[in-house]
Design an enzyme around this catalytic site. Sequence first.
Site, PDB file in Angstrom:
ATOM      1  N   LEU A 243      -1.600   3.065   4.304  1.00 31.62           N
ATOM      2  CA  LEU A 243      -2.520   2.398   3.367  1.00 31.62           C
ATOM      3  C   LEU A 243      -1.779   1.211   2.741  1.00 31.62           C
ATOM      4  O   LEU A 243      -1.287   1.293   1.623  1.00 31.62           O
ATOM      5  CB  LEU A 243      -2.972   3.388   2.294  1.00 31.62           C
ATOM      6  CG  LEU A 243      -4.148   2.927   1.450  1.00 31.62           C
ATOM      7  CD1 LEU A 243      -5.430   2.921   2.279  1.00 31.62           C
ATOM      8  CD2 LEU A 243      -4.314   3.824   0.228  1.00 31.62           C
ATOM      9  N   HIS A 244      -1.752   0.096   3.480  1.00 32.80           N
ATOM     10  CA  HIS A 244      -0.883  -1.013   3.070  1.00 32.80           C
ATOM     11  C   HIS A 244      -1.350  -1.696   1.780  1.00 32.80           C
ATOM     12  O   HIS A 244      -0.702  -1.630   0.744  1.00 32.80           O
ATOM     13  CB  HIS A 244      -0.828  -2.074   4.175  1.00 32.80           C
ATOM     14  CG  HIS A 244      -0.440  -1.566   5.511  1.00 32.80           C
ATOM     15  ND1 HIS A 244       0.825  -1.128   5.795  1.00 32.80           N
ATOM     16  CD2 HIS A 244      -1.142  -1.423   6.660  1.00 32.80           C
ATOM     17  CE1 HIS A 244       0.894  -0.744   7.061  1.00 32.80           C
ATOM     18  NE2 HIS A 244      -0.292  -0.916   7.610  1.00 32.80           N
ATOM     19  N   ASP A 245      -2.454  -2.439   1.887  1.00 28.55           N
ATOM     20  CA  ASP A 245      -2.811  -3.396   0.826  1.00 28.55           C
ATOM     21  C   ASP A 245      -3.143  -2.768  -0.521  1.00 28.55           C
ATOM     22  O   ASP A 245      -2.798  -3.346  -1.571  1.00 28.55           O
ATOM     23  CB  ASP A 245      -3.977  -4.273   1.295  1.00 28.55           C
ATOM     24  CG  ASP A 245      -3.604  -5.163   2.465  1.00 28.55           C
ATOM     25  OD1 ASP A 245      -2.392  -5.351   2.699  1.00 28.55           O
ATOM     26  OD2 ASP A 245      -4.513  -5.670   3.135  1.00 28.55           O
TER      27      ASP A 245
END
Length: 310
Positions: A243-245
Amino acid sequence: MTSFPTLHDCDPGSDDAITLLALLGRRDVQLLGVSTTHGNAPLSATTHNARALLTLAGRDEVPVYAGALGPLVREPVYAPQIHGVGGLGGVPLPEPARPVKAEHAALALVRQLCAQPGELTLLATGPLTNLALAERLRPGVLKEARQIIVMGGSLESGAPKLGNTTPRAEFNAYADPHAFDVVLKAGANLWLLGLNLTRQVQVTRARARQLATVGTAAAQTCAALLDDYLDRIGKLGQSVGALHDPCTAALMLAPELFGWEAARVAILTDSGEGLGETVRADGEPNVQLVTQADENGIYALIAQALEQLP
Ligand code: BDR
Ligand code: CA
């Protein structure tokens, strides 16, 4: 209540979309503008997606500024294998209710940062072209941000898997390494969340269900985006994503969920197999490198925000 006057520069993108919706769900976030860039998909698609997400959230008054069509130097690269050709997979969204603003994103960033020096937090979740253009137009402007939080790069030196786009480079860094270099050298209050951090916040089917049970249309959309992402990376042989951003929004809102250290980071801009690799360098720190994340706390924060939306 503490208020977070915020700008979001993005390339939605499923995880950009979750970030934007989470920001919109927080009463303590004053979202002053969304600027869009080439990245996961072409600029026309990322701009359309940002507008559609605002309509979904019932927040069409937030201005959207379209920015860079392509990187500073290199040719554009997109990520249809991760986000679909249009950026948000096959997940349905409403037709956008408002047009995009006439002002270019880089000009809007310069104007807004100069209007409130030291006040605004800038979240950057795509290639950094708009930020670099703003810095080139008005040298020193990025120092006017209270905090700039960037999702990009990867600092797991020696790890079996460093990059996600090339063996050594993360997507946002690779998509415009020259812009990334400008931002690293801008002397701003820069916080960096690379893959070394975001891979600690896993995307699984259980996490998609956790968001779906929140029940709002925004939460169902986020769950569908995670499922679409898992379907796509599944075809690439991966069962767990990252879950990068949304970690950028979580860091602004709840820094106690993270650990970090001051570091000096550089990016390789010479063409060749190292292009876009971020590396530790000698010298004065130029970033706060975020190194640890509380996965459960971040998902809880996102779920709470999505609960506040339609
Ligand atoms: C980054 O690349 C994009 O595909 C995602 O939206 C995220 O910003 C992760 O490497
Ligand atoms: Ca992104």
